[in-house]
Design a protein around this motif. Sequence first.
Motif, PDB file in Angstrom:
ATOM      1  N   SER A 279      34.896 -14.219  17.320  1.00 35.24           N
ATOM      2  CA  SER A 279      35.892 -14.425  18.380  1.00 35.24           C
ATOM      3  C   SER A 279      37.030 -15.256  17.796  1.00 35.24           C
ATOM      4  O   SER A 279      36.830 -16.407  17.410  1.00 35.24           O
ATOM      5  N   THR A 280      38.219 -14.657  17.709  1.00 35.44           N
ATOM      6  CA  THR A 280      39.323 -15.324  17.026  1.00 35.44           C
ATOM      7  C   THR A 280      40.399 -15.787  18.006  1.00 35.44           C
ATOM      8  O   THR A 280      40.302 -15.584  19.203  1.00 35.44           O
ATOM      9  N   GLY A 285      50.352 -11.482  23.816  1.00 37.63           N
ATOM     10  CA  GLY A 285      50.169 -11.041  25.195  1.00 37.63           C
ATOM     11  C   GLY A 285      48.966 -11.612  25.900  1.00 37.63           C
ATOM     12  O   GLY A 285      48.742 -11.335  27.087  1.00 37.63           O
ATOM     13  N   ASP A 286      48.164 -12.429  25.214  1.00 36.41           N
ATOM     14  CA  ASP A 286      47.005 -13.050  25.860  1.00 36.41           C
ATOM     15  C   ASP A 286      47.467 -14.018  26.950  1.00 36.41           C
ATOM     16  O   ASP A 286      48.385 -14.818  26.741  1.00 36.41           O
ATOM     17  N   ARG A 287      46.806 -13.961  28.081  1.00 34.29           N
ATOM     18  CA  ARG A 287      47.086 -14.921  29.148  1.00 34.29           C
ATOM     19  C   ARG A 287      46.098 -16.081  29.119  1.00 34.29           C
ATOM     20  O   ARG A 287      46.374 -17.154  29.657  1.00 34.29           O
ATOM     21  N   GLY A 288      44.955 -15.862  28.508  1.00 35.39           N
ATOM     22  CA  GLY A 288      43.959 -16.912  28.370  1.00 35.39           C
ATOM     23  C   GLY A 288      44.113 -17.653  27.062  1.00 35.39           C
ATOM     24  O   GLY A 288      45.054 -17.418  26.290  1.00 35.39           O
ATOM     25  N   PRO A 289      43.187 -18.554  26.761  1.00 31.65           N
ATOM     26  CA  PRO A 289      43.289 -19.387  25.555  1.00 31.65           C
ATOM     27  C   PRO A 289      42.904 -18.676  24.269  1.00 31.65           C
ATOM     28  O   PRO A 289      43.132 -19.203  23.183  1.00 31.65           O
ATOM     29  N   GLY A 290      42.298 -17.484  24.347  1.00 32.44           N
ATOM     30  CA  GLY A 290      41.820 -16.807  23.154  1.00 32.44           C
ATOM     31  C   GLY A 290      40.484 -17.354  22.699  1.00 32.44           C
ATOM     32  O   GLY A 290      39.878 -18.211  23.348  1.00 32.44           O
ATOM     33  N   GLY A 291      40.027 -16.857  21.563  1.00 25.42           N
ATOM     34  CA  GLY A 291      38.742 -17.302  21.037  1.00 25.42           C
ATOM     35  C   GLY A 291      38.849 -18.593  20.255  1.00 25.42           C
ATOM     36  O   GLY A 291      39.941 -19.110  20.014  1.00 25.42           O
ATOM     37  N   LYS A 292      37.679 -19.108  19.829  1.00 23.80           N
ATOM     38  CA  LYS A 292      37.611 -20.399  19.146  1.00 23.80           C
ATOM     39  C   LYS A 292      37.279 -20.267  17.664  1.00 23.80           C
ATOM     40  O   LYS A 292      36.991 -21.252  17.002  1.00 23.80           O
ATOM     41  N   GLY A 293      37.311 -19.041  17.140  1.00 20.70           N
ATOM     42  CA  GLY A 293      36.974 -18.859  15.734  1.00 20.70           C
ATOM     43  C   GLY A 293      35.490 -18.910  15.458  1.00 20.70           C
ATOM     44  O   GLY A 293      35.076 -19.084  14.310  1.00 20.70           O
ATOM     45  N   VAL A 317      32.757 -26.755   9.649  1.00 23.65           N
ATOM     46  CA  VAL A 317      32.145 -27.325   8.447  1.00 23.65           C
ATOM     47  C   VAL A 317      32.867 -28.621   8.103  1.00 23.65           C
ATOM     48  O   VAL A 317      34.090 -28.620   7.937  1.00 23.65           O
ATOM     49  N   ASP A 318      32.145 -29.702   8.036  1.00 22.39           N
ATOM     50  CA  ASP A 318      32.739 -31.009   7.730  1.00 22.39           C
ATOM     51  C   ASP A 318      33.894 -31.332   8.679  1.00 22.39           C
ATOM     52  O   ASP A 318      34.897 -31.939   8.290  1.00 22.39           O
ATOM     53  N   GLY A 319      33.757 -30.899   9.920  1.00 19.76           N
ATOM     54  CA  GLY A 319      34.802 -31.143  10.902  1.00 19.76           C
ATOM     55  C   GLY A 319      35.978 -30.191  10.818  1.00 19.76           C
ATOM     56  O   GLY A 319      36.939 -30.317  11.591  1.00 19.76           O
ATOM     57  N   VAL A 320      35.925 -29.224   9.896  1.00 16.63           N
ATOM     58  CA  VAL A 320      37.005 -28.255   9.709  1.00 16.63           C
ATOM     59  C   VAL A 320      36.594 -26.929  10.335  1.00 16.63           C
ATOM     60  O   VAL A 320      35.487 -26.430  10.086  1.00 16.63           O
ATOM     61  N   ASN A 321      37.491 -26.352  11.137  1.00 18.58           N
ATOM     62  CA  ASN A 321      37.203 -25.059  11.760  1.00 18.58           C
ATOM     63  C   ASN A 321      37.450 -23.954  10.748  1.00 18.58           C
ATOM     64  O   ASN A 321      38.595 -23.644  10.423  1.00 18.58           O
ATOM     65  N   CYS A 322      36.374 -23.372  10.244  1.00 18.26           N
ATOM     66  CA  CYS A 322      36.458 -22.256   9.299  1.00 18.26           C
ATOM     67  C   CYS A 322      36.449 -20.948  10.086  1.00 18.26           C
ATOM     68  O   CYS A 322      35.473 -20.188  10.064  1.00 18.26           O
ATOM     69  N   ASN A 323      37.532 -20.699  10.781  1.00 22.24           N
ATOM     70  CA  ASN A 323      37.622 -19.564  11.706  1.00 22.24           C
ATOM     71  C   ASN A 323      37.100 -18.274  11.080  1.00 22.24           C
ATOM     72  O   ASN A 323      37.554 -17.857  10.015  1.00 22.24           O
TER      73      ASN A 323
END
Length: 403
Positions: A279-280, A285-293, A317-323
């Motif tokens: 989920s990215t 055109g998205d009206r919502g927040p989108g995915g979280k990676g 990983v280590d506090g980093v979002n590795c989407n």
Amino acid sequence: MSSEEGGALSRRAFTSILGVGAAAAASGAAFGQAPSQRQGPPTVVSNPPRDFSPRGAPTTYFSDPDILSVDPSFDNLVQPNAAIQRIWTGALWAEGPAWNAQGRYLVWSDIPNNRQLRWIEDDGRVSVFRTPSGNSNGNTFDYQGRQISCEHLNRRVVRYELDGSATVLADSYQGKRLNSPNDAVPHPDGSVWFTDPPYGGQLYEGAPDEAGGPSNPSGRINPRLGQPPEVGRWRRELPTNVYRLDPSGRLDVVITEEQVPDPNGLCFSPDYRRLYVASTGKGPGDRGPGGKGDIHVFEVGPDNRLSNGRRFADCVVDGVNCNSDGLRCDVEGNVWASSNAGRNLGYSGVTVWNPDGKLIGRIRLPEVCGNVCFGGPKRNRLFMAASQSLYAVYVGTQGAAPG
């Protein structure tokens, strides 16, 4: 760019082109640090800088320094004395690698350049395989050896038949045009499962909606410029769903936008009893927040109905979002996910998760990674489409499925 030119591009030359190599050498920053601790702009994964090309100095004396075991179980998946190699560079955005076992070649997409490229194993030659490609993104091969491609520009899924013709598998649902199919996987029962986020609704990777559509509300963008006559006359009408195309031609929604917003990469477990979906982030055109990676998983029933949907991995990983983006499973059921960590250098590449959703290993690349696949005659070589380049490394396991 030829394969020789791509192979000869060293990591040092690459950073010199960017004009930041000297700053990184002066900083000596370690890549496990938080962004605030770095001195100067990040440039390389390994310190000192390494040369990924065939002409570079040896970097691997037993195991590659950029293949990291987070859990001892990953050691069994690492191939000793196998180095990460950059086997080609020159794309604008590389995506959708897929291995053709019969032809022993890799095909992948260069989305903004509207082409597909092919790397041939016997001599390492790279050539343009298909142009135009409909700004294709994800590619795969079904169990009959036919190539399936997801086209951003034409908002459809196509199959290239063995006689050279092409078949449109899906371009609409209930009379409404698809958004921009992104990734697809075949099932042994003959069905094709694919995701339909909206990322092709941008100029760089496809075409925005017609004036007034969700990705072109002001109408200032002319989506018809430089396009065939039929392009630029559609607007986004559907949520971002995951679909199953039955061999009969029936198209069903199997995962809704509410369950997994902006679904992207997907893959089955080796026994086809699980479906993993990335989920990215928010798309055009998205009206919502989108995915979280993150990555979600569903149980696949004998009737192809999905149940027990839940988050499989947060990809932090280590506090980093590795989407996460593209996904593949190995024969042990581990999930190999491409990682887009943005400017958090040292975290882009690949993350590897065991069937319980535990991070067990990482592969660090100097570029953002969009998608991965297993290939080679033994299906034990991991190919990684990463930003402008194509990387590969031999591993100690095999991919679970063709393509």
